[in-house]
Write a protein that holds these residues in place. Structure first.
Motif: not given
Length: 611
Positions: A522-524, A528-531, A539-541, A545-547
């Motif tokens: 979903w993030a991709a 949304i980029y992460w390492s 990340m707030p987004t 999303k999970m909330t």
């Protein structure tokens, strides 16, 4: 009100079960073990009987005597069953120990039981025992399953079997069988140390008839075919759920495929192609999540077909569960849904699965209904180590989703004034080893065992609502049963694990381990980029999303305001047995989690404006 199964089975022993199984069956594939991908080797009934006799005679020749205790640390494998039957026929009581336990937690069951011997499956477990052996004064023999003698072990299993073979004669074999069958139904068969969520484990004394009666009663409920079943055994045999199942497989003359690791169960389902299996809900949750993930990762047409098929199957299930036979358009639509979608899910279980049994923890009704609608029936049951284990289980003819079925033969159930489930019958343990105080607390003067679970009886069906000690009582005095709510959260494709916290707090919160495959996809898609995962969860987004996902599940369950978690915290790692967050049977240790994540939990309340 008391719910009661049929007449209690005639008393018997596990040795009687063993010899009856050997006499009635002559399968070349009685036991099977995996040696490589797609490659299994078999052990016949005749070889099993011979090895059990030789090992039993070898143990007696080593100086073990009837009534002694022998411990066992091993993953699921044929040697587990051979050692178990050898101990039983030598009139020893075996003490299974979870292979996942660290060395310091192995000391207590060895010493408390007074085990004089211990079997270990590998160098790892031999080293574990070697590191604490000086703390176990009664322990005289360490016997390994390895081909060669290893550090930390005094003998190999083959050496003890050879010792028995050297003294085996027709006369000795006949006397061994006579002695083995002289064991009484009330004699101790095994000491199983409860994993427990608090305190030192207690040794549950299960007699031969405790387990034998459970096997006999289960055989009358489960739709098994004598001599024709193929069973996959992958839950820990040191837990009474799988172990009773193992005796059931032997009694039914099934071919048993032993799986040493839960991680390869999906592969082994397709290789062994079993007709039935027993599991805890975690397997079904993962299968459910995978089915939805595969559909959502497919093209638009495939996705549309999947959800159409699910809707059709849901209507079909509603009709069947209400006692009607679907006809007309619904019948042919369901047949098409089976061909296009559900046949693929069945193929992933090997294509021959007639039914699963679920136990050890509550199964989400939504997940159970999904598989029922797909044509894979999950018969949910219930019990505890102290009840050998089965108290009740659904059957194809008495099937009600959301309940654990009706009591099995010989078993009585009643609900106490405070809602606790009580049970009485031949399945109830003899007591706790060396703990008369704990025994008296668990079994009252009338023989009722107090399960610690809260439940209700509905037309003879038992519905478990939660563990008595898990009930959350908020600061405002509201009672919340967390398990059904947590199970609801786990039906969400973005949720892997969920634990509610809130006892003596002003409102509940929930700790969530995301289903990272779905969340990362979903993030991709949303650029949304992460390492690292820890970075992703900050990340707030992602938090929003999970909330949102949790809030939607709360709405589906129609939770009262006081039951609804007001805050959601995301965790990077699954809860594990190794970190002490789960029991070996994968039950949540709520107090441990509350303590481990205390700073995070406190932060949720400090940052809240909720009253």
């Amino acid at each position: 009100m008391i719910a009661q199964g049929g007449p209690r089975p005639a008393p018997g022993t596990l040795n009687q079960l063993f010899f009856d199984a050997m006499a009635a069956n002559d399968r070349p594939d009685a036991m099977n073990y995996r040696v490589a991908a797609g490659q299994w080797r078999s052990i016949s009934h005749r070889d099993t009987e011979r090895r059990v006799r030789h090992l039993s005679l070898g143990l007696l020749d080593l100086g073990l005597r009837p009534g002694d205790r022998a411990a066992l640390i091993s993953e699921n494998r044929p040697e587990w069953a051979i050692v178990d039957f050898a101990c039983l026929t030598a009139r020893l009581a075996d003490v299974p120990i979870y292979p996942s336990l660290p060395a310091e937690q192995v000391v207590h069951p060895i010493n408390d039981s007074g085990a004089v011997a211990i079997f270990v499956s590998s160098e790892t477990h031999a080293a574990k025992v070697a590191s604490i052996r000086t703390q176990c004064p009664a322990l005289r023999h360490v016997i390994s399953f390895t081909a060669e003698r290893i550090d930390g072990a005094d003998l190999t299993l083959a050496e003890v079997e050879a010792r028995g073979a050297a003294i085996d004669t027709p006369e000795r074999a006949a006397q061994w069988k006579v002695d083995a069958l002289a064991v009484l139904p009330d004699d101790l068969a095994t000491l199983i140390y409860t994993s427990g969520t608090t305190g030192l484990p207690k040794g549950v004394m299960l007699t031969h008839d405790n387990i034998y009666s459970n096997v006999q009663a289960s055989m009358t409920v489960l739709p098994l075919h004598l001599g024709k079943e193929v069973a996959l055994s992958f839950l820990p045999l040191c837990h009474i759920f799988e172990r009773m199942g193992d005796y059931l497989y032997w009694a039914m003359g099934a071919a048993i495929y032993y799986v040493e690791s839960f991680d390869i169960v999906p592969i082994c389902l397709q290789e062994a192609r079993p007709t039935f299996a027993m599991s805890v809900p975690r397997l079904y949750e993962k299968m459910y999540a995978r089915a939805f993930e595969n559909a959502l990762a497919s093209g638009a047409l495939t996705k549309r077909v999947f959800f159409w098929a699910r809707a059709v199957a849901d209507r079909w299930a509603d009709a069947k569960l209400s006692g009607h036979e679907p006809m007309g358009p619904l019948a042919w639509q369901y047949a098409l849904a089976q061909k296009l979608v559900f046949s693929k899910i069945k193929t992933r279980t090997g294509g021959r699965m007639r039914f699963f049994v679920s136990g050890g923890a509550p199964l989400s009704p939504e997940i159970n209904k999904f598989f029922y609608a797909a044509g894979l029936t999950i018969l949910e049951g219930y019990g505890l180590t102290e009840t050998s284990p089965v108290i009740g289980v659904n059957s194809p003819t008495a099937f009600r989703i959301g309940t654990i079925g009706k009591p099995i033969a010989g078993v009585e159930v009643q609900i106490a004034a405070d809602g606790e489930v009580l049970t009485r019958g031949p399945h109830v343990m003899k007591g706790y080893w060396n703990r008369p105080d704990a025994t008296a607390e668990a079994i009252d003067a009338e023989g009722w065992f107090h399960t610690g679970d809260i439940g209700v009886l509905e037309d003879g069906y038992l519905r478990i609502t939660d563990r008595k000690k898990d009930i959350i009582v908020t600061a405002g005095g509201k009672n919340i049963a967390p398990q059904p709510i947590e199970n609801g959260f786990k039906t969400n494709k973005y949720v892997s694990q969920a634990v509610m916290i809130g006892d003596k707090r002003k409102f509940p919160v929930v700790l969530v381990v995301p289903e990272f495959a779905a969340l990362e996809r979903w993030a991709a898609l949303h650029n949304i980029y992460w390492s690292e995962r820890a970075q992703l969860l900050q990340m707030p987004t992602i938090q929003q999303k999970m909330t949102k996902e949790i809030a939607e599940e709360c709405a589906k369950m129609k939770l009262a305001s006081f039951e609804t978690p007001k805050k959601v915290a995301l965790l990077e790692n699954d809860f594990t047995v190794e970190r002490g967050e789960l029991t070996p049977t994968l039950k949540v240790k709520r107090r441990v989690i509350d303590k481990t994540y205390a700073a995070l939990i406190d932060g949720l309340y400090l940052s809240s404006t909720e009253e």
